[in-house]
Write an enzyme that holds these catalytic residues in place. Structure first.
Site, PDB file in Angstrom:
ATOM      1  N   ARG A  34      35.978  30.667  35.659  1.00  0.00           N
ATOM      2  CA  ARG A  34      36.886  29.496  35.703  1.00  0.00           C
ATOM      3  C   ARG A  34      36.729  28.700  36.984  1.00  0.00           C
ATOM      4  O   ARG A  34      37.098  27.537  37.042  1.00  0.00           O
ATOM      5  CB  ARG A  34      38.343  29.974  35.608  1.00  0.00           C
ATOM      6  CG  ARG A  34      38.744  30.523  34.267  1.00  0.00           C
ATOM      7  CD  ARG A  34      40.057  31.263  34.366  1.00  0.00           C
ATOM      8  NE  ARG A  34      39.938  32.391  35.301  1.00  0.00           N
ATOM      9  CZ  ARG A  34      40.912  33.222  35.611  1.00  0.00           C
ATOM     10  NH1 ARG A  34      42.110  33.051  35.080  1.00  0.00           N
ATOM     11  NH2 ARG A  34      40.718  34.217  36.450  1.00  0.00           N
ATOM     12  N   TYR A 153      46.217  48.143  31.047  1.00  0.00           N
ATOM     13  CA  TYR A 153      44.816  47.991  31.476  1.00  0.00           C
ATOM     14  C   TYR A 153      43.959  49.063  30.805  1.00  0.00           C
ATOM     15  O   TYR A 153      42.897  48.766  30.241  1.00  0.00           O
ATOM     16  CB  TYR A 153      44.693  48.070  33.007  1.00  0.00           C
ATOM     17  CG  TYR A 153      43.251  47.945  33.468  1.00  0.00           C
ATOM     18  CD1 TYR A 153      42.557  46.742  33.330  1.00  0.00           C
ATOM     19  CD2 TYR A 153      42.564  49.038  34.009  1.00  0.00           C
ATOM     20  CE1 TYR A 153      41.218  46.628  33.723  1.00  0.00           C
ATOM     21  CE2 TYR A 153      41.238  48.932  34.408  1.00  0.00           C
ATOM     22  CZ  TYR A 153      40.570  47.727  34.259  1.00  0.00           C
ATOM     23  OH  TYR A 153      39.252  47.620  34.637  1.00  0.00           O
ATOM     24  N   PRO A 183      32.422  51.662  35.082  1.00  0.00           N
ATOM     25  CA  PRO A 183      32.533  52.029  36.499  1.00  0.00           C
ATOM     26  C   PRO A 183      33.863  52.681  36.847  1.00  0.00           C
ATOM     27  O   PRO A 183      34.890  52.430  36.207  1.00  0.00           O
ATOM     28  CB  PRO A 183      32.429  50.678  37.226  1.00  0.00           C
ATOM     29  CG  PRO A 183      32.073  49.653  36.199  1.00  0.00           C
ATOM     30  CD  PRO A 183      32.525  50.206  34.885  1.00  0.00           C
ATOM     31  N   VAL A 186      35.119  50.209  42.322  1.00  0.00           N
ATOM     32  CA  VAL A 186      34.119  49.298  42.895  1.00  0.00           C
ATOM     33  C   VAL A 186      34.870  48.316  43.785  1.00  0.00           C
ATOM     34  O   VAL A 186      35.844  47.696  43.330  1.00  0.00           O
ATOM     35  CB  VAL A 186      33.389  48.476  41.801  1.00  0.00           C
ATOM     36  CG1 VAL A 186      32.172  47.769  42.387  1.00  0.00           C
ATOM     37  CG2 VAL A 186      33.014  49.334  40.606  1.00  0.00           C
TER      38      VAL A 186
HETATM   39  P1  NDP Z   1      36.378  40.532  40.203  1.00  0.00           P
HETATM   40  O1  NDP Z   1      37.835  40.197  40.248  1.00  0.00           O
HETATM   41  O2  NDP Z   1      35.630  40.518  41.478  1.00  0.00           O
HETATM   42  O3  NDP Z   1      35.632  39.622  39.136  1.00  0.00           O
HETATM   43  C1  NDP Z   1      36.212  39.319  37.892  1.00  0.00           C
HETATM   44  C2  NDP Z   1      35.472  38.183  37.237  1.00  0.00           C
HETATM   45  O4  NDP Z   1      36.084  37.933  35.947  1.00  0.00           O
HETATM   46  C3  NDP Z   1      35.551  36.896  38.025  1.00  0.00           C
HETATM   47  O5  NDP Z   1      34.279  36.268  38.045  1.00  0.00           O
HETATM   48  C4  NDP Z   1      36.534  36.042  37.245  1.00  0.00           C
HETATM   49  O6  NDP Z   1      36.173  34.665  37.319  1.00  0.00           O
HETATM   50  C5  NDP Z   1      36.301  36.544  35.807  1.00  0.00           C
HETATM   51  N1  NDP Z   1      37.473  36.245  34.986  1.00  0.00           N
HETATM   52  C6  NDP Z   1      38.705  36.789  35.074  1.00  0.00           C
HETATM   53  N2  NDP Z   1      39.541  36.192  34.208  1.00  0.00           N
HETATM   54  C7  NDP Z   1      38.815  35.247  33.551  1.00  0.00           C
HETATM   55  C8  NDP Z   1      39.106  34.279  32.555  1.00  0.00           C
HETATM   56  N3  NDP Z   1      40.345  34.167  32.039  1.00  0.00           N
HETATM   57  N4  NDP Z   1      38.126  33.471  32.124  1.00  0.00           N
HETATM   58  C9  NDP Z   1      36.875  33.578  32.636  1.00  0.00           C
HETATM   59  N5  NDP Z   1      36.526  34.460  33.572  1.00  0.00           N
HETATM   60  C10 NDP Z   1      37.492  35.288  34.037  1.00  0.00           C
HETATM   61  O7  NDP Z   1      36.320  42.004  39.562  1.00  0.00           O
HETATM   62  P2  NDP Z   1      35.093  42.970  39.176  1.00  0.00           P
HETATM   63  O8  NDP Z   1      33.794  42.344  39.450  1.00  0.00           O
HETATM   64  O9  NDP Z   1      35.389  44.283  39.779  1.00  0.00           O
HETATM   65  O10 NDP Z   1      35.344  43.107  37.603  1.00  0.00           O
HETATM   66  C11 NDP Z   1      34.359  42.850  36.626  1.00  0.00           C
HETATM   67  C12 NDP Z   1      34.617  43.783  35.445  1.00  0.00           C
HETATM   68  O11 NDP Z   1      34.480  45.137  35.883  1.00  0.00           O
HETATM   69  C13 NDP Z   1      36.015  43.684  34.829  1.00  0.00           C
HETATM   70  O12 NDP Z   1      35.904  43.747  33.428  1.00  0.00           O
HETATM   71  C14 NDP Z   1      36.723  44.937  35.359  1.00  0.00           C
HETATM   72  O13 NDP Z   1      37.739  45.362  34.502  1.00  0.00           O
HETATM   73  C15 NDP Z   1      35.568  45.901  35.404  1.00  0.00           C
HETATM   74  N6  NDP Z   1      35.743  47.054  36.274  1.00  0.00           N
HETATM   75  C16 NDP Z   1      35.968  46.894  37.615  1.00  0.00           C
HETATM   76  C17 NDP Z   1      36.139  48.012  38.404  1.00  0.00           C
HETATM   77  C18 NDP Z   1      36.447  47.922  39.861  1.00  0.00           C
HETATM   78  O14 NDP Z   1      36.899  48.935  40.446  1.00  0.00           O
HETATM   79  N7  NDP Z   1      36.218  46.807  40.518  1.00  0.00           N
HETATM   80  C19 NDP Z   1      36.021  49.366  37.842  1.00  0.00           C
HETATM   81  C20 NDP Z   1      35.813  49.403  36.422  1.00  0.00           C
HETATM   82  C21 NDP Z   1      35.651  48.283  35.683  1.00  0.00           C
HETATM   83  P3  NDP Z   1      37.188  33.437  37.543  1.00  0.00           P
HETATM   84  O15 NDP Z   1      38.375  33.970  38.282  1.00  0.00           O
HETATM   85  O16 NDP Z   1      36.391  32.428  38.297  1.00  0.00           O
HETATM   86  O17 NDP Z   1      37.521  32.981  36.157  1.00  0.00           O
HETATM   87  C1  8X3 Z   2      38.823  49.789  37.344  1.00  0.00           C
HETATM   88  C2  8X3 Z   2      38.858  51.192  37.851  1.00  0.00           C
HETATM   89  O1  8X3 Z   2      40.338  53.213  38.201  1.00  0.00           O
HETATM   90  O2  8X3 Z   2      41.181  51.066  38.978  1.00  0.00           O
HETATM   91  O3  8X3 Z   2      38.636  49.744  35.983  1.00  0.00           O
HETATM   92  O4  8X3 Z   2      41.107  51.560  36.651  1.00  0.00           O
HETATM   93  S1  8X3 Z   2      40.463  51.768  37.921  1.00  0.00           S
END
Ligand code: NDP
Ligand code: 8X3
Length: 253
Positions: A34, A153, A183, A186
């Site tokens: 976004r 979540y 993951p 992270v």
């Molecule tokens: P970030 O918050 O760093 O990145 C999330 C991304 O998702 C951003 O680029 C954001 O872009 C995009 N996003 C969120 N909402 C929307 C929307 N409504 N429309 C379009 N894009 C959207 O988090 P992560 O990189 O850590 O997360 C990436 C994925 O990994 C997620 O699915 C998360 O659940 C998963 N994950 C993360 C973990 C962690 O510990 N970090 C562990 C396990 C899974 P923008 O805001 O510009 O729209």
């Molecule tokens: C992100 C990892 O453990 O915070 O999906 O749910 S945790």
């Protein structure tokens, strides 16, 4: 032949790291999110650093008309998508079910579940038509086990886990690969978003342990996407060494 990857949620964290690794490996890259300013600066950085072609799509994945319009707007050569990385997602809040904020719930369900479905619905037919493709769903350890206060979540990520298995069956006759990468912790903007911008609380999540970096997950996703044609990696779980599962973590202080 140059391949094309479409990465949702490329403006930060795992998605952004994926954009670099695929660009470095000579993929044409479609980046989405976004925040348009971030998309534009990432696009410039990918083009300068890796001399690759980049296409940006700025839309809210929760809005099905925006998703449809974005994919329909791709020039025909960009519609030949080899890899879709369903990565955009978030946690919003952390609370018991009885105290849960319904707006937080809807945000997570609309993004993590419905957004992933909208993207897949628009992209899978393109892959079927070209008789090749690979969908990589970013799940979580929260999609394998639940933890206290993670209710909604965890439910959305369990749904991603179910969809990953279901999509693999639906795509089987078309020989489209479907994989998930799940993951643990992270360090990205994830916790900042979960705690609604509270930086101190977000920082605490990673105190006393070495979390994964976004690049660790991007490398895993690239590895999954770069196996030979006859190999499909169904499911990968990847955690920091200091994390055994969704609930057991060891900290040094
Ligand atoms: P970030 O918050 O760093 O990145 C999330 C991304 O998702 C951003 O680029 C954001 O872009 C995009 N996003 C969120 N909402 C929307 C929307 N409504 N429309 C379009 N894009 C959207 O988090 P992560 O990189 O850590 O997360 C990436 C994925 O990994 C997620 O699915 C998360 O659940 C998963 N994950 C993360 C973990 C962690 O510990 N970090 C562990 C396990 C899974 P923008 O805001 O510009 O729209
Ligand atoms: C992100 C990892 O453990 O915070 O999906 O749910 S945790």
């Amino acid at each position: 032949m140059t391949k094309t990857v479409l990465i949702t949620g490329a403006t930060s964290g795992i998605g952004e790291a994926c954009s670099h690794i695929f660009a470095q490996n000579k993929y044409k890259v479609i980046i989405t999110g976004r925040r348009n300013e971030r998309l534009q600066s990432l696009s410039a950085s990918l083009q300068n650093t890796h001399q690759t072609q980049v296409h940006t799509l700025c839309f809210d994945i929760r809005k099905k008309e925006e998703v449809k319009k974005a994919i329909a707007s791709l020039p025909s050569e960009w519609k030949k998508i080899d890899v879709l990385i369903n990565n955009a997602g978030l946690a919003s809040g952390l609370s018991t079910i009885q105290n849960g904020d319904i707006e937080d719930w809807e945000k997570m369900i609309d993004t993590n579940l419905k957004g992933l479905l909208y993207m897949t619905r628009e992209t899978a037919p393109l892959m079927i038509e070209q008789k090749r493709g690979h969908i990589v769903n970013v799940g979580s350890v929260a999609g394998k086990e639940v933890y206290a206060n993670g209710n909604v979540y965890c439910a959305t990520k369990h749904a991603v886990d179910a969809l990953n298995k279901a999509m693999r069956i639906d795509m089987l006759p078309h020989q489209i690969k479907v994989s998930s990468v799940n993951p643990g912790m992270v360090e990205t903007e994830f916790s900042l978003v979960r705690y609604h911008g509270d930086e101190a609380r977000a920082k605490k999540v990673y105190e006393g342990l070495q979390p994964l970096r976004a690049v660790d997950i991007a490398e895993t996703i690239f590895w999954v996407a770069s196996r030979p044609a006859h190999v499909n990696v169904s499911d990968v779980i990847i955690t920091p060494t200091a994390q055994a599962n969704a609930t057991n973590v060891i900290r040094t202080n």
